[in-house]
Design a protein around this motif. Sequence first.
Motif, mmCIF file in Angstrom:
data_model
loop_
_atom_site.group_PDB
_atom_site.id
_atom_site.type_symbol
_atom_site.label_atom_id
_atom_site.label_comp_id
_atom_site.label_asym_id
_atom_site.label_seq_id
_atom_site.Cartn_x
_atom_site.Cartn_y
_atom_site.Cartn_z
ATOM 1 N N ARG A 179 0.836 -1.201 0.000
ATOM 2 C CA ARG A 179 0.000 0.000 0.000
ATOM 3 C C ARG A 179 0.869 1.249 0.000
ATOM 4 N NH1 ARG A 179 -3.207 3.445 3.590
ATOM 5 N NH2 ARG A 179 -2.512 2.483 5.541
ATOM 6 N N GLY A 180 0.477 2.223 -0.788
ATOM 7 C CA GLY A 180 1.138 3.515 -0.795
ATOM 8 C C GLY A 180 0.152 4.604 -0.411
ATOM 9 N N PHE A 181 0.662 5.804 -0.256
ATOM 10 C CA PHE A 181 -0.195 6.899 0.183
ATOM 11 C C PHE A 181 0.197 8.160 -0.581
ATOM 12 C CE2 PHE A 181 -0.653 10.529 3.213
ATOM 13 C CZ PHE A 181 -2.041 10.609 3.171
ATOM 14 N N LYS A 182 -0.708 8.655 -1.408
ATOM 15 C CA LYS A 182 -0.464 9.894 -2.138
ATOM 16 C C LYS A 182 -0.863 11.076 -1.271
ATOM 17 C CE LYS A 182 -0.831 8.196 -6.862
ATOM 18 N NZ LYS A 182 -1.530 8.326 -8.165
ATOM 19 N N THR A 183 0.069 12.015 -1.099
ATOM 20 C CA THR A 183 -0.190 13.149 -0.217
ATOM 21 C C THR A 183 -0.953 14.266 -0.909
ATOM 22 O OG1 THR A 183 1.887 14.265 -0.796
ATOM 23 C CG2 THR A 183 1.956 12.656 1.010
ATOM 24 N N GLY A 184 -1.041 14.228 -2.229
ATOM 25 C CA GLY A 184 -1.660 15.331 -2.958
ATOM 26 C C GLY A 184 -0.688 16.445 -3.279
ATOM 27 N N GLU A 185 0.547 16.329 -2.796
ATOM 28 C CA GLU A 185 1.577 17.314 -3.096
ATOM 29 C C GLU A 185 2.510 16.767 -4.168
ATOM 30 O OE1 GLU A 185 3.508 19.419 0.071
ATOM 31 O OE2 GLU A 185 2.097 18.617 1.533
ATOM 32 N N SER A 186 3.397 17.622 -4.647
ATOM 33 C CA SER A 186 4.381 17.203 -5.635
ATOM 34 C C SER A 186 5.672 17.972 -5.399
ATOM 35 C CB SER A 186 3.878 17.463 -7.050
ATOM 36 O OG SER A 186 3.630 18.848 -7.249
ATOM 37 N N TYR A 187 6.777 17.442 -5.931
ATOM 38 C CA TYR A 187 8.050 18.153 -5.927
ATOM 39 C C TYR A 187 8.086 19.035 -7.158
ATOM 40 C CZ TYR A 187 9.382 14.849 -2.316
ATOM 41 O OH TYR A 187 9.419 14.114 -1.164
ATOM 42 N N ARG A 188 8.467 20.291 -6.962
ATOM 43 C CA ARG A 188 8.420 21.253 -8.060
ATOM 44 C C ARG A 188 9.706 22.075 -8.136
ATOM 45 N NH1 ARG A 188 3.365 22.756 -10.149
ATOM 46 N NH2 ARG A 188 1.676 21.445 -9.371
ATOM 47 N N LEU A 189 10.049 22.437 -9.358
ATOM 48 C CA LEU A 189 11.072 23.455 -9.577
ATOM 49 C C LEU A 189 10.359 24.796 -9.587
ATOM 50 C CD1 LEU A 189 14.025 24.234 -10.300
ATOM 51 C CD2 LEU A 189 13.314 24.135 -12.700
ATOM 52 N N ILE A 190 10.736 25.671 -8.666
ATOM 53 C CA ILE A 190 10.038 26.946 -8.480
ATOM 54 C C ILE A 190 11.007 28.076 -8.796
ATOM 55 C CG2 ILE A 190 8.768 28.377 -6.821
ATOM 56 C CD1 ILE A 190 8.262 25.789 -5.213
ATOM 57 N N PHE A 191 10.524 29.078 -9.520
ATOM 58 C CA PHE A 191 11.385 30.210 -9.865
ATOM 59 C C PHE A 191 10.545 31.476 -9.955
ATOM 60 C CE2 PHE A 191 10.662 27.185 -13.274
ATOM 61 C CZ PHE A 191 9.905 27.901 -14.187
ATOM 62 N N PRO A 192 11.195 32.636 -9.877
ATOM 63 C CA PRO A 192 10.436 33.892 -9.912
ATOM 64 C C PRO A 192 9.718 34.070 -11.250
ATOM 65 C CG PRO A 192 12.694 34.250 -9.160
ATOM 66 C CD PRO A 192 12.633 32.858 -9.707
ATOM 67 N N PRO A 193 8.637 34.805 -11.252
ATOM 68 C CA PRO A 193 7.942 35.067 -12.522
ATOM 69 C C PRO A 193 8.836 35.854 -13.473
ATOM 70 C CG PRO A 193 7.110 36.501 -10.780
ATOM 71 C CD PRO A 193 8.008 35.489 -10.113
ATOM 72 N N ASP A 194 8.603 35.662 -14.755
ATOM 73 C CA ASP A 194 9.323 36.383 -15.819
ATOM 74 C C ASP A 194 10.796 35.990 -15.915
ATOM 75 O OD1 ASP A 194 6.949 37.841 -16.292
ATOM 76 O OD2 ASP A 194 7.506 39.301 -14.743
ATOM 77 N N THR A 195 11.200 34.863 -15.282
ATOM 78 C CA THR A 195 12.591 34.427 -15.409
ATOM 79 C C THR A 195 12.697 33.062 -16.088
ATOM 80 O OG1 THR A 195 12.607 33.339 -13.231
ATOM 81 C CG2 THR A 195 13.238 35.677 -13.307
ATOM 82 N N ALA A 196 11.559 32.478 -16.451
ATOM 83 C CA ALA A 196 11.559 31.103 -16.977
ATOM 84 C C ALA A 196 12.409 30.963 -18.232
ATOM 85 C CB ALA A 196 10.125 30.665 -17.257
ATOM 86 N N ASP A 197 12.487 32.010 -19.044
ATOM 87 C CA ASP A 197 13.218 31.908 -20.303
ATOM 88 C C ASP A 197 14.559 32.624 -20.263
ATOM 89 O OD1 ASP A 197 11.171 30.422 -21.566
ATOM 90 O OD2 ASP A 197 10.019 32.276 -21.871
ATOM 91 N N THR A 198 15.040 32.910 -19.067
ATOM 92 C CA THR A 198 16.333 33.580 -18.930
ATOM 93 C C THR A 198 17.401 32.585 -18.490
ATOM 94 O OG1 THR A 198 15.925 34.178 -16.606
ATOM 95 C CG2 THR A 198 15.207 35.740 -18.295
ATOM 96 N N ALA A 199 18.624 32.855 -18.868
ATOM 97 C CA ALA A 199 19.745 32.010 -18.434
ATOM 98 C C ALA A 199 20.190 32.464 -17.050
ATOM 99 C CB ALA A 199 20.896 32.141 -19.427
ATOM 100 N N PRO A 200 20.613 31.508 -16.193
ATOM 101 C CA PRO A 200 20.769 30.074 -16.458
ATOM 102 C C PRO A 200 19.544 29.232 -16.077
ATOM 103 C CG PRO A 200 21.780 30.595 -14.363
ATOM 104 C CD PRO A 200 21.201 31.894 -14.874
ATOM 105 N N ILE A 201 18.411 29.883 -15.751
ATOM 106 C CA ILE A 201 17.246 29.116 -15.314
ATOM 107 C C ILE A 201 16.672 28.283 -16.460
ATOM 108 C CG2 ILE A 201 14.880 29.295 -14.455
ATOM 109 C CD1 ILE A 201 15.724 31.711 -12.846
ATOM 110 N N ALA A 202 16.568 28.861 -17.659
ATOM 111 C CA ALA A 202 15.919 28.173 -18.779
ATOM 112 C C ALA A 202 16.556 26.815 -19.094
ATOM 113 C CB ALA A 202 15.904 29.073 -20.004
#
Length: 303
Positions: free
Chosen positions: A261-284
């Motif tokens: 048996r497993g248990f899903k918490t409803g959460e996930s692991y995420r890569l989080i970054f500030p808005p408007d930086t997704a396409d900038t280096a080195p984040i992109a």
Amino acid sequence: MRKRYIPTITELEAFAACARLGTTTLAAAHLNLTQSAISRALASLEDRLGAALFHRQRQRLVLSQAGHVFLEQAEEVLARLNSAATGIMAFGGRDRVLRLAALPSFARSWLIPRLPDFTERHPEISLEISSRLLPVDFLHDPFDCAIMRSQHEPPGATSLEILPERLVAIARPALLQDRAALSDEDLLNLPLLQQSTRPTLWLDWFRGREIDPRRILRGARFDHFDMVLDAAIAGLGVGLVPEVLAARALAAGSLRLATERGFKTGESYRLIFPPDTADTAPIAPFRDWIAGQARTAGPPATP
């Protein structure tokens, strides 16, 4: 011209060395300067501040009250300058440094084993990874991005899901005594290892059953999932940990699933970054690489 009251680096270093070593001779040897240079730096600093920082007692330098007050701040300034300098040196001739905050257990178990692939693909990016359990404030914390659970995503941030979180019960094989799978009642008869930063996990596992919480919450407590895993390997009890963190120990045979048996918490692991930086280096490039790793890693098995 208006007199400047900001001490020079040489003055601060000479003062801090004399405060710690007690003589200008020892301070000069420590800083690879002459004794006269140290004496001049102290005299200049005291003149600049208008206060005696030392009492001269039998060829020893003893901090005055003003000196005691100034020492802590002077050493803090020097430490911050040193930190800033070494941070720049981390570029190592490369174009960019990616400063990443990450949950320590996830970084150790999932991220770091995969990083050689990233560094091979992007040799121009140097990585600076810090352990972090609390949410990141991108306005004030010195990070470009973070790997956190979804509940730690700050308002207004952008994120990319890496993996959903599924918990599994794991134990040392000898503790299970060759039983294929334990019932919930079997689990309750064994020590249940607790995670102190997420203290309700076992309660969530047994939710809906009429069980005295005192039976569920007994057992040794640990700060990190890595410690829970190590405690389970040592045979201290049954751990309840994210499946992704236990995968290597399960594959190696040092741990076994106590139940399917497993248990899903409803959460996930995420890569989080500030808005408007997704396409900038080195984040992109890091974001794109993480997305590829998440796809090839595949989802956890369904319960």
